[in-house]
Design a protein around this motif. Structure first.
Motif, mmCIF file in Angstrom:
data_model
loop_
_atom_site.group_PDB
_atom_site.id
_atom_site.type_symbol
_atom_site.label_atom_id
_atom_site.label_comp_id
_atom_site.label_asym_id
_atom_site.label_seq_id
_atom_site.Cartn_x
_atom_site.Cartn_y
_atom_site.Cartn_z
ATOM 1 N N TYR A 1 38.817 -49.879 -37.946
ATOM 2 C CA TYR A 1 37.582 -50.036 -37.175
ATOM 3 C C TYR A 1 37.022 -51.450 -37.320
ATOM 4 N N GLN A 2 37.940 -52.438 -37.394
ATOM 5 C CA GLN A 2 37.523 -53.830 -37.549
ATOM 6 C C GLN A 2 37.360 -54.532 -36.212
ATOM 7 N N THR A 3 38.211 -54.188 -35.251
ATOM 8 C CA THR A 3 38.140 -54.849 -33.946
ATOM 9 C C THR A 3 38.180 -53.820 -32.822
ATOM 10 N N PHE A 4 37.559 -54.203 -31.724
ATOM 11 C CA PHE A 4 37.613 -53.400 -30.508
ATOM 12 C C PHE A 4 38.879 -53.813 -29.753
ATOM 13 N N ILE A 5 39.104 -53.253 -28.563
ATOM 14 C CA ILE A 5 40.322 -53.552 -27.818
ATOM 15 C C ILE A 5 40.455 -55.047 -27.552
ATOM 16 N N ASN A 6 41.703 -55.493 -27.482
ATOM 17 C CA ASN A 6 42.003 -56.892 -27.187
ATOM 18 C C ASN A 6 41.481 -57.833 -28.270
ATOM 19 N N GLY A 7 41.300 -57.308 -29.488
ATOM 20 C CA GLY A 7 40.867 -58.134 -30.602
ATOM 21 C C GLY A 7 39.408 -58.539 -30.579
ATOM 22 N N LYS A 8 38.619 -57.952 -29.680
ATOM 23 C CA LYS A 8 37.206 -58.320 -29.563
ATOM 24 C C LYS A 8 36.388 -57.693 -30.687
ATOM 25 N N SER A 9 35.242 -58.315 -30.982
ATOM 26 C CA SER A 9 34.349 -57.792 -32.012
ATOM 27 C C SER A 9 33.571 -56.594 -31.476
ATOM 28 N N TRP A 10 33.219 -55.717 -32.389
ATOM 29 C CA TRP A 10 32.422 -54.552 -32.018
ATOM 30 C C TRP A 10 30.986 -54.969 -31.712
ATOM 31 N N THR A 11 30.363 -54.223 -30.815
ATOM 32 C CA THR A 11 28.932 -54.381 -30.550
ATOM 33 C C THR A 11 28.278 -53.021 -30.774
ATOM 34 N N ASP A 12 26.974 -52.996 -30.845
ATOM 35 C CA ASP A 12 26.278 -51.719 -31.031
ATOM 36 C C ASP A 12 26.584 -50.753 -29.889
ATOM 37 N N SER A 13 26.670 -51.282 -28.685
ATOM 38 C CA SER A 13 26.910 -50.419 -27.527
ATOM 39 C C SER A 13 28.333 -49.859 -27.537
ATOM 40 N N THR A 14 29.337 -50.696 -27.863
ATOM 41 C CA THR A 14 30.716 -50.192 -27.880
ATOM 42 C C THR A 14 30.922 -49.196 -29.022
ATOM 43 N N LYS A 15 30.226 -49.387 -30.124
ATOM 44 C CA LYS A 15 30.342 -48.422 -31.227
ATOM 45 C C LYS A 15 29.732 -47.083 -30.848
ATOM 46 N N GLN A 16 28.698 -47.106 -30.022
ATOM 47 C CA GLN A 16 28.102 -45.850 -29.560
ATOM 48 C C GLN A 16 29.047 -45.123 -28.610
ATOM 49 N N ILE A 17 29.724 -45.889 -27.757
ATOM 50 C CA ILE A 17 30.655 -45.286 -26.803
ATOM 51 C C ILE A 17 31.924 -44.811 -27.506
ATOM 52 N N TYR A 18 32.388 -45.595 -28.480
ATOM 53 C CA TYR A 18 33.622 -45.263 -29.204
ATOM 54 C C TYR A 18 33.354 -45.205 -30.710
ATOM 55 N N PRO A 19 32.758 -44.114 -31.195
ATOM 56 C CA PRO A 19 32.606 -43.960 -32.640
ATOM 57 C C PRO A 19 33.978 -43.926 -33.306
ATOM 58 N N ARG A 20 34.045 -44.135 -34.608
ATOM 59 C CA ARG A 20 35.338 -44.311 -35.263
ATOM 60 C C ARG A 20 36.270 -43.117 -35.066
ATOM 61 N N GLY A 21 35.730 -41.912 -35.123
ATOM 62 C CA GLY A 21 36.583 -40.730 -34.960
ATOM 63 C C GLY A 21 37.319 -40.736 -33.632
ATOM 64 N N LEU A 22 36.617 -41.070 -32.569
ATOM 65 C CA LEU A 22 37.222 -41.114 -31.238
ATOM 66 C C LEU A 22 38.222 -42.260 -31.148
ATOM 67 N N TYR A 23 37.894 -43.369 -31.797
ATOM 68 C CA TYR A 23 38.754 -44.558 -31.748
ATOM 69 C C TYR A 23 40.074 -44.311 -32.481
ATOM 70 N N VAL A 24 39.999 -43.646 -33.655
ATOM 71 C CA VAL A 24 41.220 -43.301 -34.399
ATOM 72 C C VAL A 24 42.054 -42.297 -33.616
ATOM 73 N N ARG A 25 41.380 -41.352 -32.970
ATOM 74 C CA ARG A 25 42.106 -40.337 -32.187
ATOM 75 C C ARG A 25 42.890 -41.000 -31.041
ATOM 76 N N SER A 26 42.364 -42.110 -30.507
ATOM 77 C CA SER A 26 43.055 -42.801 -29.419
ATOM 78 C C SER A 26 44.354 -43.454 -29.880
ATOM 79 N N LEU A 27 44.566 -43.542 -31.194
ATOM 80 C CA LEU A 27 45.794 -44.119 -31.734
ATOM 81 C C LEU A 27 46.917 -43.099 -31.840
ATOM 82 N N PHE A 28 46.632 -41.830 -31.563
ATOM 83 C CA PHE A 28 47.671 -40.793 -31.542
ATOM 84 C C PHE A 28 48.323 -40.756 -30.164
ATOM 85 N N ASP A 29 49.613 -40.448 -30.140
ATOM 86 C CA ASP A 29 50.322 -40.306 -28.875
ATOM 87 C C ASP A 29 49.774 -39.098 -28.131
ATOM 88 N N GLU A 30 49.094 -39.338 -27.024
ATOM 89 C CA GLU A 30 48.451 -38.241 -26.305
ATOM 90 C C GLU A 30 49.454 -37.350 -25.566
#
Length: 279
Positions: A57-86
């Motif tokens: 949970y260090q960087t957002f997509i494309n290596g960008k830094s997290w912002t308060d708004s992106t963290k609200q949209i993609y909390p860590r649980g959802l972000y880690v889940r996106s790393l699983f093969d859907e």
């Protein structure tokens, strides 16, 4: 007559300007599309470093830094889940496996609640299935690698830990397992963006170079290793490196199996193909 001539001239000018405008608009749109990458390219997990940084949970997509708004949209649980093969059949569809789904849910909850992160130099193992070609035809070669940590230069890199050849390939004559340390384990496959394809290994073999320096000094030189070495000297080539699976140790409880999924959609790149819970 004069009025008709004026109208004709205006019409010609209008058509000319309109045609030029359409061309300019079309070019502008093409340039815009060229400069603005597709969303799946931004979301693609492009290598081990990218995977670890997203998992932690260090960087957002494309290596960008997290912002308060992106963290609200993609909390860590959802972000880690996106790393699983859907597309894993165990996670959905008619053949879904509820036990595996529960295990994934528990793992994500554990990662979020315990603030679990992967260290800078995690324990990594890789299993490669490459297709080799020689005078006897094409056959699969299974190469296992593991990372070693260079304390002086502070980076980890790959070395060969084992090689498996098909039983149909005749093994060479007995070789001595004794080899000076300056030769065995003296060369490494550098960690880079090509971790999932191991292009450097393919180049070494196809240029007829010895693989013995790539073999970890911690293991015994087996007959399979010597046979592959002899075959390389006789002109063996690796025509492709296909199935690559990387095992990443998260902690004493879990390890992840990663695989590279090349798709033109967001769930692409180096993703979790299997979650293993240790007893």
């Amino acid at each position: 007559m004069r009025i008709q001539l004026i109208i004709t001239i205006i019409s010609i000018v209008s058509i000319s300007v309109y045609g030029q405008k359409s061309k300019l608009d079309s070019t502008t749109i093409t340039e815009y599309k060229r400069e603005k990458p597709e969303s799946f390219m931004l979301w693609q997990v492009k290598g081990l470093g990218d995977f670890i940084s997203r998992f932690n949970y260090q960087t957002f997509i494309n290596g960008k830094s997290w912002t308060d708004s992106t963290k609200q949209i993609y909390p860590r649980g959802l972000y880690v889940r996106s790393l699983f093969d859907e597309y894993d059949v165990r996670l959905g569809g008619l053949n879904k496996n509820q036990a595996y789904i529960n295990q994934v849910d528990q793992f994500i909850k554990y990662v979020v609640e315990e603030h679990v992160t992967i260290g800078e130099f995690p324990e990594l193992k890789a299993k490669i299935v490459a297709i080799a070609e020689s005078g006897v035809g094409k056959f699969p070669v299974e190469i296992e690698l593991e990372t070693i940590y260079n304390k002086s230069k502070k980076y980890s890199s790959w070395q060969i830990s084992e090689i498996h050849l098909p039983k149909t390939i005749a093994l060479g004559s007995e070789h001595s397992n004794e080899l000076s340390e300056c030769h065995q384990g003296s060369r490494y496959l550098n960690p880079n963006a090509h971790d999932t394809s191991f292009i450097q290994l393919l180049d070494i073999v196809n240029n007829g170079q010895s693989i013995i320096p790539l073999v970890s000094s911690k293991i015994r030189l087996t007959q399979e290793i010597w046979t592959l070495e002899t075959s390389i000297n006789k002109g063996l080539k690796l025509t492709s490196i296909g199935d690559v699976r990387i095992t990443l140790q998260v902690d004493k409880y879990y390890s992840l199996e990663l695989k590279d999924f090349l798709r033109e959609k967001e769930n692409s790149g180096l993703l979790i193909s299997n979650l293993v819970k240790h007893p």
